[in-house]
Design an enzyme around this catalytic site. Structure first.
Site, PDB file in Angstrom:
ATOM      1  N   ARG A  54     -30.317  13.810  -8.633  1.00 28.42           N
ATOM      2  CA  ARG A  54     -31.560  13.042  -8.790  1.00 28.42           C
ATOM      3  C   ARG A  54     -32.043  12.419  -7.487  1.00 28.42           C
ATOM      4  O   ARG A  54     -33.226  12.059  -7.390  1.00 28.42           O
ATOM      5  CB  ARG A  54     -31.405  11.998  -9.908  1.00 28.42           C
ATOM      6  CG  ARG A  54     -31.340  12.667 -11.279  1.00 28.42           C
ATOM      7  CD  ARG A  54     -31.196  11.690 -12.428  1.00 28.42           C
ATOM      8  NE  ARG A  54     -31.218  12.403 -13.707  1.00 28.42           N
ATOM      9  CZ  ARG A  54     -30.753  11.901 -14.844  1.00 28.42           C
ATOM     10  NH1 ARG A  54     -30.195  10.696 -14.884  1.00 28.42           N
ATOM     11  NH2 ARG A  54     -30.819  12.618 -15.950  1.00 28.42           N
ATOM     12  N   SER A  63     -18.265   4.038 -14.592  1.00 34.15           N
ATOM     13  CA  SER A  63     -18.791   5.076 -15.480  1.00 34.15           C
ATOM     14  C   SER A  63     -18.336   4.806 -16.904  1.00 34.15           C
ATOM     15  O   SER A  63     -17.137   4.784 -17.197  1.00 34.15           O
ATOM     16  CB  SER A  63     -18.287   6.453 -15.034  1.00 34.15           C
ATOM     17  OG  SER A  63     -18.350   7.368 -16.116  1.00 34.15           O
ATOM     18  N   LYS A  78     -25.758  13.708 -11.778  1.00 32.65           N
ATOM     19  CA  LYS A  78     -26.349  13.638 -13.128  1.00 32.65           C
ATOM     20  C   LYS A  78     -26.821  15.039 -13.529  1.00 32.65           C
ATOM     21  O   LYS A  78     -26.389  16.019 -12.938  1.00 32.65           O
ATOM     22  CB  LYS A  78     -27.490  12.616 -13.135  1.00 32.65           C
ATOM     23  CG  LYS A  78     -27.004  11.179 -12.915  1.00 32.65           C
ATOM     24  CD  LYS A  78     -26.091  10.723 -14.035  1.00 32.65           C
ATOM     25  CE  LYS A  78     -25.553   9.324 -13.800  1.00 32.65           C
ATOM     26  NZ  LYS A  78     -24.570   8.946 -14.816  1.00 32.65           N
ATOM     27  N   ASP A 125     -29.722   5.412 -15.277  1.00 33.58           N
ATOM     28  CA  ASP A 125     -30.579   6.490 -15.801  1.00 33.58           C
ATOM     29  C   ASP A 125     -32.065   6.208 -15.582  1.00 33.58           C
ATOM     30  O   ASP A 125     -32.896   7.108 -15.752  1.00 33.58           O
ATOM     31  CB  ASP A 125     -30.328   6.688 -17.302  1.00 33.58           C
ATOM     32  CG  ASP A 125     -28.927   7.241 -17.570  1.00 33.58           C
ATOM     33  OD1 ASP A 125     -28.321   7.803 -16.640  1.00 33.58           O
ATOM     34  OD2 ASP A 125     -28.446   7.111 -18.710  1.00 33.58           O
ATOM     35  N   GLY A 162     -23.278  15.401 -20.928  1.00 38.25           N
ATOM     36  CA  GLY A 162     -22.114  14.852 -20.231  1.00 38.25           C
ATOM     37  C   GLY A 162     -21.358  13.883 -21.127  1.00 38.25           C
ATOM     38  O   GLY A 162     -20.122  13.835 -21.123  1.00 38.25           O
ATOM     39  N   GLN A 190     -18.711   6.779 -19.295  1.00 34.58           N
ATOM     40  CA  GLN A 190     -18.133   8.005 -19.862  1.00 34.58           C
ATOM     41  C   GLN A 190     -16.645   8.095 -19.525  1.00 34.58           C
ATOM     42  O   GLN A 190     -15.832   8.460 -20.382  1.00 34.58           O
ATOM     43  CB  GLN A 190     -18.894   9.227 -19.345  1.00 34.58           C
ATOM     44  CG  GLN A 190     -20.320   9.259 -19.879  1.00 34.58           C
ATOM     45  CD  GLN A 190     -21.144  10.413 -19.366  1.00 34.58           C
ATOM     46  OE1 GLN A 190     -20.667  11.217 -18.558  1.00 34.58           O
ATOM     47  NE2 GLN A 190     -22.377  10.518 -19.814  1.00 34.58           N
TER      48      GLN A 190
HETATM   49  C1  S3P Z   1     -23.559   7.309 -20.596  1.00 36.50           C
HETATM   50  C2  S3P Z   1     -23.089   6.830 -19.409  1.00 36.50           C
HETATM   51  C3  S3P Z   1     -23.757   7.069 -18.114  1.00 36.50           C
HETATM   52  C4  S3P Z   1     -25.202   7.520 -18.300  1.00 36.50           C
HETATM   53  C5  S3P Z   1     -25.307   8.587 -19.348  1.00 36.50           C
HETATM   54  C6  S3P Z   1     -24.812   8.079 -20.689  1.00 36.50           C
HETATM   55  C7  S3P Z   1     -22.803   7.029 -21.835  1.00 36.50           C
HETATM   56  O1  S3P Z   1     -23.061   8.074 -17.434  1.00 36.50           O
HETATM   57  O2  S3P Z   1     -25.713   7.987 -17.076  1.00 36.50           O
HETATM   58  O3  S3P Z   1     -26.654   9.002 -19.485  1.00 36.50           O
HETATM   59  O4  S3P Z   1     -23.339   7.227 -22.932  1.00 36.50           O
HETATM   60  O5  S3P Z   1     -21.654   6.587 -21.726  1.00 36.50           O
HETATM   61  P1  S3P Z   1     -21.798   7.756 -16.475  1.00 36.50           P
HETATM   62  O6  S3P Z   1     -20.696   7.285 -17.310  1.00 36.50           O
HETATM   63  O7  S3P Z   1     -21.473   9.081 -15.835  1.00 36.50           O
HETATM   64  O8  S3P Z   1     -22.299   6.747 -15.497  1.00 36.50           O
END
Ligand code: S3P
Length: 425
Positions: free
Chosen positions: A342, A164, A338, A311, A91, A166
């Site tokens: 989960r 988030s 996720k 996580d 992701g 991400q």
């Molecule tokens: C991550 C952000 C989180 C996390 C993922 C890694 C990242 O996701 O759960 O394992 O590296 O930016 P989300 O942004 O969807 O919360």
């Protein structure tokens, strides 16, 4: 793979490099001018997907025994890929690279495995479209495959409905290519590795509470990056150390960034015996963690702490199953989107081991303290589920079988070997 109950854990380990930081080091190194050397890079399948995508975008990346070297070509040096970019199960790769591709002068198509093709992408499509990017879900379901045609971008002030990293990172990375300032405001602070690392590469980026702000077109310069151990991987040993009756484990060089350290705060609140040693800063705060067995009790986990341990919630649920009293996990609806759902998968598997657990809309209610027994666990090919149940198996009577246990290769290829090393019979 089969697992038995364990009564004693002893020893020292170093967990592999942080997954979030490893991804970013390759991505930002590619956008910087000159060479970036990455020590401690996580050679898990997710981060290898990031490497292969950037190679397809024309970046030379050399994988040495203990160092990855990225020959950056600057913000405008990426080349159109000849083929679909395969983001695998990742992701982070999918969402962060989308922000970068939105600002290029070519069209790319991103796709990944069956899990990635179900993960929500509207959360990045909305802000990137507002910035002027052309981004389309080819199956029309707001999931990958995504076709992204780079366009001139406008700076926006984006109010994100989810906490988030991400989403925040995708928008900030697109902001590198925008015509003015870009900002993202979140409902709670998510991990800030993008802000910290982009700043050390030379970007003008700042955090103001819930808001992160970036200026466009910085000159980024290659640098050496030391990736700390991943606290999300350490979480399995923190939990095992707390749960196994006679345990003392030292986990060396773990990243303890305050936007990631919720597991330490939650486990301590449950009664875990955790001592931080040798704290230092290597671009990110790190420490050695000493864990000893303890008696745990249930707590309520919700609100702003959730993004800092998102996580780790599967393995926290395992701790809650063994803890006396009730643990309530709330405000964690993100768990449903996720690598697997989960909430559903933890409830299904912990119930199979004899735990009193109820799924809720945004979390789980766990009445802990009932002895667990071995069961057949379906990991749903989710690495964090497989590792969480390897820990549960250590305190369960009888044998536990984990299906598709090998999915740990996504974030921790040597997990079972490291776990076995600590087991003293
Ligand atoms: C991550 C952000 C989180 C996390 C993922 C890694 C990242 O996701 O759960 O394992 O590296 O930016 P989300 O942004 O969807 O919360």
């Amino acid at each position: 793979m089969n697992f038995q109950k364990i009564s004693r854990l002893r020893g020292e380990i170093t967990v592999p490099g942080d997954k979030s930081i490893s991804h970013r080091a390759v991505m930002f190194g590619a956008l910087a001018k000159g060479r970036t050397g990455i020590t401690g890079f996580l050679r898990g399948a997710d981060c290898l997907s990031t490497i292969s995508c950037f190679r397809q975008l024309g970046i030379s990346i050399e994988e040495g025994a203990d160092k990855i070297v990225v020959e950056g070509k600057g913000l405008h040096g990426l080349q159109a890929p000849a083929d679909v970019l395969d983001t695998g199960n990742s992701g982070t790769t999918t969402r962060l690279i989308s922000g970068i591709l939105a600002g290029q002068k070519f069209t790319s198509v991103l796709n990944g495995d069956a899990s990635i093709q179900k993960r929500p992408m509207k959360r990045i499509m909305t802000p990137l479209s507002q910035m002027g990017a052309s981004i389309r879900s080819l199956n029309g379901n707001d999931c990958a495959p995504l076709e992204i045609t780079g366009s001139p971008l406008r700076g926006i002030s984006y109010l994100s409905p989810v906490a988030s990293a991400q989403v925040k990172s995708a928008v900030l990375l697109a902001g590198l290519y925008a015509d003015g300032e870009t900002s993202v405001t979140e409902p709670a602070v998510s991990r800030n590795h993008t802000e910290l690392m982009l700043k050390s590469f030379g970007a003008d980026v700042r955090s103001e509470g819930l808001r992160a702000v970036i200026q466009p077109e910085p000159a980024l310069y290659g640098m050496d990056i030391l990736v700390p151990g991943d606290i999300s991987s350490a979480a399995y040993f923190i939990s095992a150390g707390a749960l196994v009756p006679d345990a003392e484990i030292l986990i060396r060089n773990v990243g303890i960034n305050p936007t990631r350290d919720g597991i330490l705060r939650a486990a301590k609140a449950m009664g875990a015996d955790i001592t931080l040693l040798n704290e230092k800063n290597t671009g990110e705060p790190v420490a050695d963690l000493l864990i000893k067995s303890s008696t745990l009790h249930g707590i309520t986990i919700g609100g702003d702490i959730i993004p800092t341990l998102i996580d780790e919630l599967p393995v926290i649920a395992v701790m809650a199953a063994a803890a006396g009293g009730t643990t309530t996990i709330k405000d964690a609806a993100e768990l449903k989107v996720k690598e697997s759902d989960r909430i559903a998968v933890m409830t299904e598997n912990l119930s199979a081991m004899g735990c009193d657990i109820t799924a809720t809309e945004d979390g789980m209610i766990i009445h802990g303290g009932k002895p667990l027994h071995g069961a057949v666990i379906d990991s749903h090919s989710d690495h964090r589920i497989a590792m969480s149940f390897a820990v549960a198996a250590m305190i369960a009577d009888g044998e536990t079988t984990i299906r598709d246990a090998d999915c740990v290769r996504i974030s921790y290829p040597g997990f079972y070997r490291d776990l076995e090393m600590l087991c003293v019979t």
